[in-house]
Write a protein that holds these residues in place. Structure first.
Motif, short mmCIF file in Angstrom:
data_model
loop_
_atom_site.label_atom_id
_atom_site.label_comp_id
_atom_site.label_asym_id
_atom_site.label_seq_id
_atom_site.Cartn_x
_atom_site.Cartn_y
_atom_site.Cartn_z
N HIS A 219 8.15 0.26 -25.52
CA HIS A 219 9.03 1.63 -26.25
C HIS A 219 10.20 2.13 -25.61
CE1 HIS A 219 5.21 1.29 -28.51
NE2 HIS A 219 4.22 2.11 -27.28
N SER A 220 10.67 1.32 -24.41
CA SER A 220 11.75 2.14 -23.81
C SER A 220 12.98 1.65 -24.69
CB SER A 220 12.00 1.23 -22.64
OG SER A 220 11.28 1.66 -21.80
N ARG A 221 13.24 0.45 -25.40
CA ARG A 221 14.48 0.10 -26.13
C ARG A 221 14.49 1.03 -27.37
NH1 ARG A 221 18.27 -3.24 -26.09
NH2 ARG A 221 17.53 -4.65 -24.18
N GLU A 222 13.23 0.92 -27.80
CA GLU A 222 13.14 1.77 -29.23
C GLU A 222 13.42 3.18 -29.13
OE1 GLU A 222 10.33 -1.70 -29.42
OE2 GLU A 222 10.80 -0.36 -27.88
N LYS A 223 13.10 3.82 -28.12
CA LYS A 223 13.18 5.11 -27.73
C LYS A 223 14.97 5.31 -27.88
CE LYS A 223 12.81 9.44 -26.84
NZ LYS A 223 12.46 10.40 -27.81
N LEU A 224 15.43 4.42 -26.66
CA LEU A 224 16.91 4.48 -26.56
C LEU A 224 17.86 4.37 -27.86
CD1 LEU A 224 17.31 2.73 -23.22
CD2 LEU A 224 17.31 5.19 -23.54
N SER B 84 12.65 3.95 -13.02
CA SER B 84 11.41 3.22 -12.60
C SER B 84 10.13 3.83 -12.95
CB SER B 84 11.23 2.97 -10.99
OG SER B 84 12.34 2.41 -10.52
N GLY B 85 9.30 3.39 -13.66
CA GLY B 85 8.15 3.91 -14.18
C GLY B 85 8.33 4.78 -15.59
N THR B 86 9.48 5.03 -15.85
CA THR B 86 9.71 5.74 -17.06
C THR B 86 10.58 4.87 -18.05
OG1 THR B 86 10.21 7.71 -15.84
CG2 THR B 86 11.28 7.61 -17.86
N LEU B 87 11.53 4.15 -17.86
CA LEU B 87 11.87 3.03 -18.75
C LEU B 87 11.70 1.51 -18.22
CD1 LEU B 87 15.53 4.85 -19.11
CD2 LEU B 87 13.72 4.37 -20.77
N VAL B 88 11.62 1.44 -16.96
CA VAL B 88 11.28 -0.13 -16.59
C VAL B 88 9.99 -0.10 -15.89
CG1 VAL B 88 13.66 -0.83 -16.84
CG2 VAL B 88 12.38 -0.15 -14.49
N GLY C 164 22.14 10.76 -32.23
CA GLY C 164 23.23 11.59 -31.44
C GLY C 164 22.85 12.24 -30.54
N ILE C 165 21.62 11.94 -29.66
CA ILE C 165 21.25 12.37 -28.56
C ILE C 165 21.67 11.86 -27.41
CG2 ILE C 165 19.04 12.90 -27.12
CD1 ILE C 165 17.40 12.90 -29.74
N ARG C 166 22.36 12.67 -26.43
CA ARG C 166 22.85 12.16 -25.50
C ARG C 166 21.93 11.88 -24.21
NH1 ARG C 166 27.18 16.88 -23.88
NH2 ARG C 166 27.99 15.37 -22.47
N ALA C 167 22.29 10.56 -23.75
CA ALA C 167 21.31 10.17 -22.44
C ALA C 167 21.95 9.90 -21.39
CB ALA C 167 20.46 8.76 -23.24
N GLU D 29 20.85 -6.49 -16.96
CA GLU D 29 20.11 -7.35 -17.27
C GLU D 29 19.33 -7.09 -18.86
OE1 GLU D 29 15.99 -9.68 -15.96
OE2 GLU D 29 17.01 -8.41 -14.57
N PHE D 30 18.89 -5.79 -18.75
CA PHE D 30 18.14 -5.57 -19.98
C PHE D 30 18.96 -5.05 -21.17
CE2 PHE D 30 14.99 -4.22 -16.66
CZ PHE D 30 14.26 -5.55 -16.53
N GLY D 31 20.27 -5.00 -20.77
CA GLY D 31 21.19 -4.81 -22.04
C GLY D 31 21.20 -3.16 -22.44
N PHE D 32 20.86 -2.23 -21.51
CA PHE D 32 20.48 -0.88 -21.75
C PHE D 32 21.80 0.02 -21.39
CE2 PHE D 32 15.83 -0.31 -20.90
CZ PHE D 32 15.42 -1.13 -22.10
N GLU D 33 22.78 -0.61 -20.93
CA GLU D 33 24.26 0.11 -20.67
C GLU D 33 24.87 0.95 -21.69
OE1 GLU D 33 26.60 -2.52 -17.56
OE2 GLU D 33 25.90 -3.76 -19.15
N PRO D 34 24.82 0.52 -22.95
CA PRO D 34 25.40 1.06 -23.90
C PRO D 34 24.73 2.61 -24.42
CG PRO D 34 25.35 -1.18 -24.49
CD PRO D 34 24.46 -0.78 -23.29
#
Length: 344
Positions: free
Chosen positions: A85-90, A10-14, A97-100, A117-122
């Protein structure tokens, strides 16, 4: 720069502030307490959130408050959206190759619903939600996944995130896109402060050791009453300092100084006197690692009223002695102390 990034949610990615504010006000209204507007909430909210609610509603069981909060969140018309920029950063992390990872205090069912919902799982190797005090889990997270603390950063928007990073010996990265204002965040002393995740990508892409030192100019600007101009900027951790900036190729330093002062403050200065040069190497106060050569001057205002550009957020005219009592960045403090010893 980093091989591993642990993100707050919250507030960082969404951006989930609208429904969180609605849900908080739903809780307060249930107990006859006054509700908050957005800015009051940003000033007062903190983690662990049990401390926040204990201050507002002492003695009320946390489980009871959480039930009211979930109901208010579900009924809110406020939208939760990925921050710019959240999706672009991920995607950038995955490509390099950066572990997240995610470590969040958000209610677990709501978090996993948003994650899907946002498709961020992978993008994430592992996620941890519903963690009231992140300091209690961070060491296990680092150990369980074999993360080198020297190669790992925790990225968040609240002072608790900064404290959590420091607790585990990680680099702390503060983003200004979320719940906490720059001032309180700076007091937690993050190692790096960025406006958003695009700023973090730029920091991580910069090859630090191959970049030459950057020459800059800055000045204590005096007015007719002998006061000096102090400006407050996010770039220096919301500390006070002097106006200035980089010298452009082919530009004499004094011309650069006058240009930077004009661009940042709208002032024209007359007599300029050189005071000192300072090395500033990877200062923890600056929002990203840099090696600066700071050419420091004293100048006198001859015309104009202060009009700040977007690099500074606040200004004040004060005496040199009063300036020393302010939350200054260290190079400015050194300059003022030198000027007080030899005012000429």
């Amino acid at each position: 720069m980093f091989r591993n990034l642990i993100f707050d949610w919250s507030g960082t990615l969404v951006d989930d502030l609208p429904p969180v504010l609605d849900a908080t006000n739903h809780v307060l209204a249930n107990y006859g307490k006054p509700t908050m507007d957005r800015e009051e909430f940003r000033r007062r909210f903190r983690l662990p959130y049990r401390e926040f609610y204990e201050e507002l509603l002492p003695g009320v069981p946390l489980e009871e408050l959480e039930d009211h909060f979930r109901l208010g969140f579900a009924e809110s018309s406020g939208k939760v959206t990925p921050l710019p920029h959240s999706r672009e950063k991920l995607e950038w992390c995955r490509a390099h190759g950066i572990r997240a990872f995610v470590l969040t205090s958000m209610d677990a069912p709501s978090f996993y619903s948003q994650l899907k919902e946002f498709g961020f799982e992978p993008f994430f190797e592992e996620t941890y939600a519903g963690v009231l005090d992140k300091r209690e889990l961070i060491l296990n997270l680092v150990s369980d996944h074999g993360l080198d603390p020297g190669e790992t950063a925790f990225v968040g928007d609240m002072t608790h995130d900064i404290d959590t990073a420091h607790h585990a010996g990680l680099t702390s990265v503060a983003v200004l896109s979320g719940y906490t204002h720059a001032g309180p965040l700076s007091e937690a002393r993050p190692h790096i402060t960025v406006q958003d995740l695009e700023g973090l990508r730029r920091v991580m892409e910069r090859p630090l050791r191959s970049v030459r030192p950057i020459a800059t100019v800055g000045a204590l600007i005096e007015n007719e009453e002998g006061e000096v101009l102090m400006v407050r900027t996010h770039k220096w951790g919301h500390r006070w300092g002097i106006p200035g900036g980089k010298i452009e190729r082919g530009e004499p330093s004094e011309e650069a100084l006058r240009r930077e002062i004009r661009e940042e403050t709208g002032l024209e200065v007359g007599e300029v006197r050189f005071v000192m040069v300072q090395d500033c190497i990877d200062s923890a106060e600056f929002h990203q690692p840099q090696h600066f050569l700071l050419l420091n001057y004293v100048a006198r205002r001859i015309s104009g009223d202060v009009v700040l550009n977007d690099e500074a957020q606040e200004f004040n005219w004060v005496s040199l002695e009063d300036a020393l009592a302010m939350n200054l960045n260290e190079p400015t403090r050194q300059l003022i102390e030198t000027q007080l010893k030899d005012p000429r």
